[in-house]
Design an enzyme around this catalytic site. Structure first.
Site, PDB file in Angstrom:
ATOM      1  CG  ASN A  12     -86.749  42.141  28.825  1.00  0.00           C
ATOM      2  OD1 ASN A  12     -85.903  42.998  28.592  1.00  0.00           O
ATOM      3  ND2 ASN A  12     -87.151  41.847  30.047  1.00  0.00           N
ATOM      4  CG  ASP A  14     -90.073  36.883  27.650  1.00  0.00           C
ATOM      5  OD1 ASP A  14     -89.241  37.692  28.087  1.00  0.00           O
ATOM      6  OD2 ASP A  14     -91.295  36.938  27.913  1.00  0.00           O
ATOM      7  CB  ALA A  43     -93.007  45.110  26.219  1.00  0.00           C
ATOM      8  CD  GLU A 140     -88.708  43.067  34.018  1.00  0.00           C
ATOM      9  OE1 GLU A 140     -88.840  41.884  34.386  1.00  0.00           O
ATOM     10  OE2 GLU A 140     -89.074  43.469  32.890  1.00  0.00           O
ATOM     11  N   GLY A 224    -102.304  35.012  43.757  1.00  0.00           N
ATOM     12  CA  GLY A 224    -102.269  33.774  42.987  1.00  0.00           C
ATOM     13  C   GLY A 224    -103.599  33.052  43.012  1.00  0.00           C
ATOM     14  NE  ARG A 226    -103.796  33.219  50.120  1.00  0.00           N
ATOM     15  CZ  ARG A 226    -103.647  34.126  51.085  1.00  0.00           C
ATOM     16  NH1 ARG A 226    -104.637  34.392  51.919  1.00  0.00           N
ATOM     17  NH2 ARG A 226    -102.492  34.789  51.200  1.00  0.00           N
ATOM     18  CB  ALA A 252     -97.250  37.585  30.954  1.00  0.00           C
ATOM     19  CB  ALA A 253    -100.554  35.500  35.546  1.00  0.00           C
ATOM     20  N   GLY A 254     -99.316  38.357  36.077  1.00  0.00           N
ATOM     21  CA  GLY A 254     -99.333  39.619  36.805  1.00  0.00           C
ATOM     22  C   GLY A 254     -99.416  40.821  35.884  1.00  0.00           C
ATOM     23  CG  ASP A 255     -96.365  41.583  33.231  1.00  0.00           C
ATOM     24  OD1 ASP A 255     -96.111  42.297  34.211  1.00  0.00           O
ATOM     25  OD2 ASP A 255     -95.526  40.839  32.687  1.00  0.00           O
TER      26      ASP A 255
END
Length: 314
Positions: A12, A14, A43, A140, A224, A226, A252-255
């Site tokens: 994508n 952003d 990506a 996605e 997060g 925790r 994009a922390a999770g990525d």
């Protein structure tokens, strides 16, 4: 030679606006800044892996609009093999992102070319999937593509890691074919259904037990501030503490975490060690603006871990 990591997912552009706070429904707030960044969960994870120095191949689609070539070029510049990134007629995928001064975000994703991804597109590059050390995917792209991908990885005995975002119901067949599922707290609640409790240590442990009970082999529950909890059907329960940093943008922390976790596993680290490595990558990412621009290098993560280890021992 190590096998490459393959990422099958979204690509994508952003469109990011920052403001003092995210507006409520029906409310207009004054923004402070606007930027465009290269993104998409697929990506982003591919770039995270490439920046960390691991060989990575991307399977996905961009549009034949002005954004498409930019998105492919950006991936390639970060070390991602884009030979299996195809061009579809129409617009590329976009994400509309609002970010508060505290780093909180709200996101609307318009699939564009990502929504045209079909099972046949996966079949054309089946050999890349079968040659992978691990495959990462997200939600996605169409669910039928994810389910078909899981059939291929399961038959080829290639580990598959699913980031269940944006969250939606998952079939039992898909869950049984996953080696790793990596939900955050809200996604875990949605997957577990009404009454799911993730409060405190006991609630979190109970939640991962229920997630394992759905049929997936291993879980990383991202919590997060925790930290995270790594849980395996074999019995491992490893708490990964979060690193304290000043967050600017959590987009994009999770990525970053997923990319770091996959690299850790491919580097021979244990799941617990991989979780700590991933947590460091995610911590660095939230101190920077943008999705892909925020991804750290391997050297940055190693230095970050050395610094925090030294601080803990002092």
């Amino acid at each position: 030679m190590k096998k490459p990591i393959v990422v099958v997912g979204s690509i994508n552009l952003d469109l990011v606006a920052t403001a003092e706070r995210i507006p409520n429904v029906g409310e207009t707030v004054s923004g402070k800044q606007f930027n465009t960044f290269f993104g998409g969960k697929g990506a982003n994870q591919a770039v995270a892996i490439g920046r960390l120095g691991c060989a990575v191949r991307m399977l996905g689609k961009v549009g034949n609009d002005a954004f498409g070539k930019q998105l492919r070029d950006a991936l390639e510049s970060d070390g991602v093999d884009v030979g299996a990134v195809e061009v579809a007629q129409g617009a590329s995928g976009v994400a509309l992102i609002s970010i508060s001064d505290h780093g909180e975000n709200s996101i609307i994703v318009v699939p564009g070319a990502n929504g045209t991804f079909e099972k046949g597109d996966v079949d054309r590059h089946r050999h890349l999937i079968e040659e992978a050390g691990i495959v990462l995917t997200q939600l996605e792209i169409p669910m039928e593509v994810v389910e078909h991908l899981a059939e291929i990885t399961d038959a080829a005995h290639v580990p598959l890691m699913l980031d269940p975002a944006p969250v939606q119901p998952l079939s039992r067949e898909l869950l049984h074919r996953l080696d790793w599922i990596t939900p955050n707290e809200s996604e875990a609640r949605m997957l577990l259904g009404p009454g799911a409790n993730l409060e405190g240590e006991s609630g979190t442990l109970n939640a991962v037990q229920k997630l394992l009970g759905l049929g997936v082999r291993n879980v990383v529950l991202k919590l997060g501030k925790r930290g995270a909890l790594v849980a395996q059907a074999s019995g491992l329960r490893a708490w990964i503490p979060a690193f304290k940093v000043d967050a600017l943008d959590t987009t994009a922390a999770g990525d970053a975490f997923n990319g770091g976790f996959a690299v850790g596993l491919m580097s021979g680290k244990t799941p617990e060690e991989s979780g700590r490595f991933a947590a460091a990558a995610a911590a660095i990412s939230v101190t920077r603006r943008g999705a892909q621009p925020s991804m750290p290098s391997f050297e940055e993560v190693e230095e970050f871990l050395r610094h925090h280890q030294s601080a803990a021992e002092a």
